[in-house]
Write an enzyme that holds these catalytic residues in place. Structure first.
Site, PDB file in Angstrom:
ATOM      1  NE  ARG A   1     -99.212 -43.049  86.785  1.00 57.90           N
ATOM      2  CZ  ARG A   1     -98.814 -44.323  86.788  1.00 57.90           C
ATOM      3  NH1 ARG A   1     -97.895 -44.728  85.972  1.00 57.90           N
ATOM      4  NH2 ARG A   1     -99.361 -45.184  87.625  1.00 57.90           N
TER       5      ARG A   1
ATOM      6  CG  HIS B   1    -100.634 -46.284  82.533  1.00 61.77           C
ATOM      7  ND1 HIS B   1     -99.567 -45.663  81.903  1.00 61.77           N
ATOM      8  CD2 HIS B   1    -101.219 -47.079  81.593  1.00 61.77           C
ATOM      9  CE1 HIS B   1     -99.515 -46.067  80.636  1.00 61.77           C
ATOM     10  NE2 HIS B   1    -100.499 -46.914  80.431  1.00 61.77           N
TER      11      HIS B   1
ATOM     12  CE1 TYR C   1     -99.097 -47.984  89.840  1.00 63.44           C
ATOM     13  CE2 TYR C   1    -100.716 -49.470  88.870  1.00 63.44           C
ATOM     14  CZ  TYR C   1    -100.114 -48.237  88.929  1.00 63.44           C
ATOM     15  OH  TYR C   1    -100.529 -47.254  88.082  1.00 63.44           O
TER      16      TYR C   1
END
Lengths: 328, 396
Positions: free
Chosen positions: B279, B283, B292
């Protein structure tokens, strides 16, 4: 002819399977064994293993599979083996079964019947006696139906399976072996009770008992005993918690001016709280006393040796009736 | 010698092998490495027109992701979980299905929904916040976008099973369909994923599960999600075939997914496909991916962008030139313009729709509540009109 509730439910499934090829029964042990309560006895033999399917032991998977089957135009009838064993399927119930019609703008309804044996009084060990109706009744999009008589268990299950909406069909396992003079073969389509209508089981003039499912026989017994005290109690069998029959309930309460709600489930935030609130909102000026509740205590369902203290009893109901402010 | 070796320990009896057949797991096992076609000899025999078609669709898909992300910045979408970097998975998932098949998408799969023919505005209705779903599931044979992870996977199993049941009992109505369920790496941890695969295996339902393993479930990396050798290996435990594929290799994706769908269609049982992808965006627009994952990691995956991988291959193979690239880019701008036009003044949702479809017929309680809201809205409108009239009078 004498028919048990189990036999009447079995007949309703059999007649639905026979009349509508889209009806499919699925669940744990429903096939070869005929269900742990024998409600599906003989169905796999008569209609084949695919129409009455033994599934893997996984409630979310059973109900999720039923959702997909309903999407394709079938009418699944799912058996959850016991009240407390249905909880793994709760996400499917809440997030998909209850919401699919709404979230698709009415394009995709899910005509699923979820049969759940519920309630106590059968000496069941832990996790076999829950009254889980409030969880379902609090979820918009579901119909929640519970029969209390042999005839209703046949008729309401026929109506549930025929409904275009999902129905949580709560079967009072304490009444499974109750019997009545009833012949499913003699029931015409016109006699099948609609979902959403309560029924006055006993007319009365002093006070009105509002109840459903396993507590109906207890209330009828209490009404009989109350005659010795000089009370003529009406008893209303709700039959359908959702949709709720405000009309019948309010008429029955206005007629006496006093009401007691009786159910086995814990009282706090239970269905009885909703009923008491609705009755108070709608019938306030007809009431001579607050609406009282006789329910299970607010405790985890007790072990079988103690359940008699937890379940609403004739004495507890009569005690509540006695507190309805008769001295005025 | 082990205690269960009953040939040498006659006093110990091993378990009887009477609880159903044992199957050889070997044919079910995925390859140790993801299937790749780009950069391999297999690319040379891959249909040239299909390769060009894949490229054009990937360019459109990338532009769709960019435009939808822009719409969130303009406040026209409440949220958009982009599939940037996963376009090869999204596009091929739609391409390999026939009209008769069904798609069961999750919330990150809007692009697959659009690629299957749904108007962008309708595919994005959930994200606009105007309704929970904007398209007719029966018109496109696409279930509503599912937000609770993996909960749509058992639906795919049930629908595929139902189609088989109907085909057996009513041959005139038989549909040779496959259901394709889209799940992410995080979703494979959910109980519903497990139950769906188990039911699919037991029922032999014509289902394909495509796991887009993009490395993270929001912030949690795969290593914290699963200790499985690969997510594709999970298939073996259910007696179904597992396939591992490079999700950024559009040719491999098309090839592996096509084979999986036809495997299921031919009655050979379900397939679990794990596509290893990434990705590239956060998100959602509300997420901060820098908390992260490192820039170096993202850069490494940018170098494996499915679009640039395919473009580089096509140019090297002489299947694409500057004019072809420009034509694809132009088509993408046309799509972006169409999306923007669809988002210009779309009709407001009708408050009465809150009550209309809760049940097939509204209950008396819902009719009361609908009337109450309607009366309130009427009163509000009257008050607003009166206030406007007063203001006008005062201005005079």
């Amino acid at each position: 002819m004498s028919t048990t509730m189990v036999a009447a439910l079995n007949a309703a499934l059999r007649d639905s399977l026979r009349e509508d090829a889209s009806v499919h029964v699925l669940g744990e042990d429903v096939g070869t064994l005929g269900g742990v309560f024998r409600v599906t006895d003989g169905l796999a033999a008569e209609f084949g293993a695919q129409r009455c399917l033994d599934t893997p032991l996984a409630e979310a998977g059973i109900l999720g599979t039923a959702v997909g089957m309903a999407m394709y135009g079938l009418r699944p009838v799912v058996e959850m083996q016991f009240d407390a064993f249905a909880y793994p399927a709760f996400e499917q119930v809440v997030s998909h079964v209850a919401k699919m019609r709404n979230r698709t703008g009415g394009r995709m309804g899910l005509p699923i019947t979820i049969r759940v044996p519920y309630g106590g009084g059968v000496g069941g060990v832990e996790h076999h006696s829950d009254s889980s109706e409030a969880y379902y009744a609090h979820t918009p999009g579901l119909h929640v139906v519970t029969p209390a008589t042999v005839a209703d268990s046949y008729g309401l299950l026929r109506s549930a399976i025929a409904s275009d909406d999902p129905v949580v069909f709560l079967e009072p396992k304490r009444l499974y072996w109750s019997a009545a003079d009833f012949s499913p073969a003699e029931v015409s389509t016109a006699q099948v009770p609609p979902i959403g209508r309560a029924m006055v089981r006993r007319p009365g003039t002093s006070a009105t008992l509002l109840t459903y499912g396993p507590s109906l026989p207890v209330c009828l017994e209490a009404a009989q005993a109350a005659r010795a005290e000089g009370w003529d109690l009406a008893v209303v069998d709700l039959r359908s918690l959702v949709p709720f029959d405000d009309e019948t309930v309010c008429a029955a309460v206005r007629a006496t001016g006093r009401a007691v709600v009786v159910h086995e489930a814990a009282g706090f935030a239970g269905v009885g709280a909703e009923i008491a609130a609705r009755v108070t909102e709608r019938c306030f000026h007809h009431l001579a006393a607050p609406v009282l509740r006789v329910t299970g205590y607010d405790i985890p369902y007790p072990p079988p040796m103690l359940e008699k203290h937890h379940l609403p009893s004739v004495d507890r109901i009569l005690d509540a009736v006695a507190r309805l402010q008769w001295e005025q | 010698m082990t205690v269960l070796d009953d040939s040498t320990a006659p006093g110990l009896v091993g378990p009887p092998h009477s609880h159903g057949p044992r199957r050889d797991p070997a044919p079910l096992l995925p390859d140790p490495e993801p299937v790749r076609i780009l950069g391999t000899p297999a690319a040379k025999t891959f249909d040239a027109e299909l390769q060009r078609d894949l490229y054009r669709r990937l360019v459109l898909g990338r532009r769709f992701n960019q435009q939808a992300t822009t719409l969130t910045r303009q406040g026209r979408l409440a949220v958009y979980p982009a599939s940037t970097g996963q376009e090869a998975c999204q596009i091929t998932a739609a391409m390999v299905l026939r009209e008769v098949d069904w798609l069961f998408p999750s919330y990150r799969d809007t692009l697959a929904v659009v690629a299957r023919g749904v108007r962008p505005l309708d595919a994005l209705t959930l994200m606009r916040g105007h309704a929970h779903s904007g398209y007719d599931p029966y018109e496109h044979r696409i279930a509503p976008l599912s937000t609770p992870l993996a909960t749509q996977a058992p639906h795919a199993v049930g629908l595929a099973h139902a189609a088989r049941l109907r085909a057996a009992t009513d041959p005139a109505a038989a549909e040779d369909l496959v259901a394709l369920a889209l799940v992410g790496d995080g979703g494979t941890s959910e109980g519903d994923f497990h139950e769906a695969l188990n039911f699919a295996g037991v029922l032999g339902a014509p289902v394909v599960f495509l796991v887009q393993n993009n490395g993270y479930a929001i912030s949690v990396p795969l290593a914290s999600q699963s200790a499985a050798p690969s997510l594709a290996h999970k298939a073996v435990g259910y007696g179904i075939a597992g396939r591992l594929v490079d999700g950024n290799d559009a040719l491999a994706m098309h090839s592996v997914l096509s084979a999986a769908v036809e495997h299921a269609r031919s009655g050979r049982g379900p397939v679990l496909v794990e596509a290893v992808t990434y990705r590239l965006d956060a998100h959602t627009n509300a997420d901060d991916a820098t908390r992260y994952r490192s820039a170096a990691e993202v850069d490494a995956w940018r170098a494996r962008d499915p679009l640039t991988l395919l473009e580089g291959h096509l140019r090297a193979a002489g299947l694409l030139d500057d004019a072809g690239v420009a034509a694809a880019a132009k088509a993408a701008e046309v799509l972006a313009g169409e999306i923007r036009a669809q988002f210009d003044n779309p009709p407001d949702p009708d408050p009465d729709s809150l009550f209309t479809h809760v049940y097939a017929r509204p209950t008396s309680q819902l009719r009361e509540q609908a009337a109450e809201l309607a009366a309130r809205l009427d009163a509000d409108a009257d008050a607003a009109l009166a206030a406007a009239t007063d203001a006008e009078d005062e201005a005079r």
